[in-house]
Design a protein around this motif. Sequence first.
Motif, PDB file in Angstrom:
ATOM      1  N   ALA A   6       0.833  -1.205   0.000  1.00  0.00           N
ATOM      2  CA  ALA A   6       0.000   0.000   0.000  1.00  0.00           C
ATOM      3  C   ALA A   6       0.869   1.257   0.000  1.00  0.00           C
ATOM      4  CB  ALA A   6      -0.924   0.002   1.204  1.00  0.00           C
ATOM      5  N   GLN A   7       0.548   2.180  -0.895  1.00  0.00           N
ATOM      6  CA  GLN A   7       1.276   3.449  -1.017  1.00  0.00           C
ATOM      7  C   GLN A   7       0.356   4.602  -0.639  1.00  0.00           C
ATOM      8  OE1 GLN A   7       4.641   3.335  -1.915  1.00  0.00           O
ATOM      9  NE2 GLN A   7       4.273   1.125  -1.833  1.00  0.00           N
ATOM     10  N   THR A   8       0.847   5.483   0.246  1.00  0.00           N
ATOM     11  CA  THR A   8       0.040   6.623   0.689  1.00  0.00           C
ATOM     12  C   THR A   8       0.746   7.955   0.475  1.00  0.00           C
ATOM     13  OG1 THR A   8       0.892   6.407   2.938  1.00  0.00           O
ATOM     14  CG2 THR A   8      -1.167   5.251   2.425  1.00  0.00           C
ATOM     15  N   GLY A   9       1.979   7.927  -0.009  1.00  0.00           N
ATOM     16  CA  GLY A   9       2.733   9.170  -0.216  1.00  0.00           C
ATOM     17  C   GLY A   9       3.174   9.301  -1.660  1.00  0.00           C
ATOM     18  N   ASN A  10       4.435   9.665  -1.850  1.00  0.00           N
ATOM     19  CA  ASN A  10       5.000   9.784  -3.187  1.00  0.00           C
ATOM     20  C   ASN A  10       5.801   8.528  -3.499  1.00  0.00           C
ATOM     21  OD1 ASN A  10       3.941  12.372  -3.242  1.00  0.00           O
ATOM     22  ND2 ASN A  10       5.829  13.306  -2.517  1.00  0.00           N
ATOM     23  N   PHE A  11       5.636   7.981  -4.695  1.00  0.00           N
ATOM     24  CA  PHE A  11       6.356   6.766  -5.049  1.00  0.00           C
ATOM     25  C   PHE A  11       6.500   6.670  -6.560  1.00  0.00           C
ATOM     26  CE2 PHE A  11       1.903   5.654  -5.245  1.00  0.00           C
ATOM     27  CZ  PHE A  11       1.785   4.735  -6.282  1.00  0.00           C
ATOM     28  N   THR A  12       7.385   5.762  -6.971  1.00  0.00           N
ATOM     29  CA  THR A  12       7.602   5.479  -8.382  1.00  0.00           C
ATOM     30  C   THR A  12       7.356   4.007  -8.626  1.00  0.00           C
ATOM     31  OG1 THR A  12       9.289   7.214  -8.601  1.00  0.00           O
ATOM     32  CG2 THR A  12       9.281   5.481 -10.267  1.00  0.00           C
ATOM     33  N   ILE A  13       6.578   3.696  -9.637  1.00  0.00           N
ATOM     34  CA  ILE A  13       6.367   2.296 -10.020  1.00  0.00           C
ATOM     35  C   ILE A  13       6.804   2.131 -11.468  1.00  0.00           C
ATOM     36  CG2 ILE A  13       3.934   2.715 -10.647  1.00  0.00           C
ATOM     37  CD1 ILE A  13       3.438  -0.248  -9.719  1.00  0.00           C
ATOM     38  N   GLU A  14       7.470   1.028 -11.735  1.00  0.00           N
ATOM     39  CA  GLU A  14       7.925   0.730 -13.090  1.00  0.00           C
ATOM     40  C   GLU A  14       7.488  -0.672 -13.481  1.00  0.00           C
ATOM     41  OE1 GLU A  14      11.864   1.956 -14.132  1.00  0.00           O
ATOM     42  OE2 GLU A  14      12.098   3.157 -12.313  1.00  0.00           O
ATOM     43  N   PHE A  15       7.284  -0.872 -14.770  1.00  0.00           N
ATOM     44  CA  PHE A  15       6.917  -2.197 -15.265  1.00  0.00           C
ATOM     45  C   PHE A  15       7.163  -2.255 -16.769  1.00  0.00           C
ATOM     46  CE2 PHE A  15       3.117   0.474 -15.128  1.00  0.00           C
ATOM     47  CZ  PHE A  15       2.627   0.377 -16.413  1.00  0.00           C
ATOM     48  N   ASP A  16       7.248  -3.482 -17.280  1.00  0.00           N
ATOM     49  CA  ASP A  16       7.379  -3.710 -18.717  1.00  0.00           C
ATOM     50  C   ASP A  16       6.041  -4.174 -19.263  1.00  0.00           C
ATOM     51  OD1 ASP A  16      10.124  -3.180 -18.567  1.00  0.00           O
ATOM     52  OD2 ASP A  16      10.597  -5.275 -18.132  1.00  0.00           O
ATOM     53  N   ALA A  17       5.652  -3.650 -20.405  1.00  0.00           N
ATOM     54  CA  ALA A  17       4.393  -4.051 -21.031  1.00  0.00           C
ATOM     55  C   ALA A  17       4.629  -4.301 -22.517  1.00  0.00           C
ATOM     56  CB  ALA A  17       3.322  -2.980 -20.835  1.00  0.00           C
ATOM     57  N   THR A  18       4.047  -5.383 -23.009  1.00  0.00           N
ATOM     58  CA  THR A  18       4.218  -5.754 -24.414  1.00  0.00           C
ATOM     59  C   THR A  18       2.854  -5.952 -25.065  1.00  0.00           C
ATOM     60  OG1 THR A  18       6.269  -6.916 -23.850  1.00  0.00           O
ATOM     61  CG2 THR A  18       5.282  -7.394 -25.995  1.00  0.00           C
ATOM     62  N   PRO A  19       2.501  -5.125 -26.050  1.00  0.00           N
ATOM     63  CA  PRO A  19       1.223  -5.319 -26.761  1.00  0.00           C
ATOM     64  C   PRO A  19       1.331  -6.493 -27.721  1.00  0.00           C
ATOM     65  CG  PRO A  19       2.438  -3.498 -27.740  1.00  0.00           C
ATOM     66  CD  PRO A  19       3.242  -3.948 -26.556  1.00  0.00           C
ATOM     67  N   ALA A  20       0.261  -7.274 -27.805  1.00  0.00           N
ATOM     68  CA  ALA A  20       0.270  -8.448 -28.678  1.00  0.00           C
ATOM     69  C   ALA A  20      -0.195  -8.139 -30.092  1.00  0.00           C
ATOM     70  CB  ALA A  20      -0.606  -9.545 -28.081  1.00  0.00           C
ATOM     71  N   ALA A  21      -0.851  -6.993 -30.267  1.00  0.00           N
ATOM     72  CA  ALA A  21      -1.407  -6.689 -31.584  1.00  0.00           C
ATOM     73  C   ALA A  21      -1.448  -5.182 -31.804  1.00  0.00           C
ATOM     74  CB  ALA A  21      -2.812  -7.269 -31.709  1.00  0.00           C
ATOM     75  N   ALA A  22      -1.516  -4.797 -33.073  1.00  0.00           N
ATOM     76  CA  ALA A  22      -1.713  -3.390 -33.411  1.00  0.00           C
ATOM     77  C   ALA A  22      -3.178  -3.030 -33.208  1.00  0.00           C
ATOM     78  CB  ALA A  22      -1.298  -3.139 -34.856  1.00  0.00           C
ATOM     79  N   GLY A  23      -3.455  -1.761 -32.968  1.00  0.00           N
ATOM     80  CA  GLY A  23      -4.822  -1.295 -32.847  1.00  0.00           C
ATOM     81  C   GLY A  23      -5.560  -1.859 -31.667  1.00  0.00           C
ATOM     82  N   MET A  24      -4.831  -2.284 -30.641  1.00  0.00           N
ATOM     83  CA  MET A  24      -5.499  -2.841 -29.473  1.00  0.00           C
ATOM     84  C   MET A  24      -5.989  -1.710 -28.565  1.00  0.00           C
ATOM     85  SD  MET A  24      -2.509  -4.126 -26.893  1.00  0.00           S
ATOM     86  CE  MET A  24      -3.751  -4.324 -25.623  1.00  0.00           C
ATOM     87  N   ASP A  25      -6.676  -2.075 -27.520  1.00  0.00           N
ATOM     88  CA  ASP A  25      -7.164  -1.100 -26.550  1.00  0.00           C
ATOM     89  C   ASP A  25      -6.929  -1.682 -25.162  1.00  0.00           C
ATOM     90  OD1 ASP A  25      -8.393   1.014 -25.269  1.00  0.00           O
ATOM     91  OD2 ASP A  25     -10.420   0.254 -25.594  1.00  0.00           O
ATOM     92  N   GLY A  26      -5.728  -1.433 -24.600  1.00  0.00           N
ATOM     93  CA  GLY A  26      -5.352  -2.052 -23.337  1.00  0.00           C
ATOM     94  C   GLY A  26      -4.842  -1.049 -22.337  1.00  0.00           C
ATOM     95  N   VAL A  27      -5.354  -1.122 -21.114  1.00  0.00           N
ATOM     96  CA  VAL A  27      -4.928  -0.214 -20.059  1.00  0.00           C
ATOM     97  C   VAL A  27      -4.168  -0.971 -18.975  1.00  0.00           C
ATOM     98  CG1 VAL A  27      -6.874   1.356 -20.442  1.00  0.00           C
ATOM     99  CG2 VAL A  27      -7.073  -0.468 -18.721  1.00  0.00           C
ATOM    100  N   THR A  28      -3.240  -0.270 -18.345  1.00  0.00           N
ATOM    101  CA  THR A  28      -2.558  -0.745 -17.147  1.00  0.00           C
ATOM    102  C   THR A  28      -2.633   0.393 -16.143  1.00  0.00           C
ATOM    103  OG1 THR A  28      -1.013  -2.023 -18.515  1.00  0.00           O
ATOM    104  CG2 THR A  28      -0.425  -1.685 -16.198  1.00  0.00           C
ATOM    105  N   GLY A  29      -3.084   0.100 -14.925  1.00  0.00           N
ATOM    106  CA  GLY A  29      -3.277   1.192 -13.978  1.00  0.00           C
ATOM    107  C   GLY A  29      -3.153   0.775 -12.534  1.00  0.00           C
TER     108      GLY A  29
END
Length: 218
Positions: free
Chosen positions: A60-83
Amino acid sequence: TTSHSQALTGLSPSTLYHYRVLSRDAAGNQAVSGDGTFTLAEAQSCLTNTGAWLNAPLPAQTGNFTIEFDATPAAAGMDGVTGLSSGPAGAYTALAVIVRFNTSNRIDARNGSLYEAATLISYSPGVLYHFRLVVSLSSHTYSAYVRSAGGVEQTIGSNFAFRTEQAGVASLDNLALYASTGSHTVCNFTIGTTAPAPSDTTPPVISAVTASGITSTS
């Protein structure tokens, strides 16, 4: 030089670590950063979205923080969110911080009530993209950055507002992804936090934390 890297070993998931950085200039003057902290996320396998909401708990984060991750789309024209959300997400409105592979083959992010981007950033299927999100719970804003493997980091948006429905959220403890069209895979998510430094000393910003090392930029 203002860019340094120090490998650490023997770190444990879900553990809070404190650190300080000592630095010396060419004249021998030494400076010490303020006390910073980072927490390793739980060890996670990659998450691949196939039309259903996927959630992974985070410290759980309640202040200031940095999150990093790798994401790879499987197709063109997709509609994918990460949040990021408070608790598991089952709808877009549950997400406070959102980056997206959109149907126009662009990468953008949520700013209050809409998606936008400071730069036109295209994506291609099968290419890994590294995202860095710098989040402030106190101001309910975040900045989002992305780079492809071997590429230069680009700014998606600076000081974007949390999604309107989450404008007053008090903490964030979940990473979620969903694609209404196509699919994407998210791996290697990590969290780093820093505390304000005393007087005029500026602490380093952790850009990556893993069980094998920290990369920081002063």
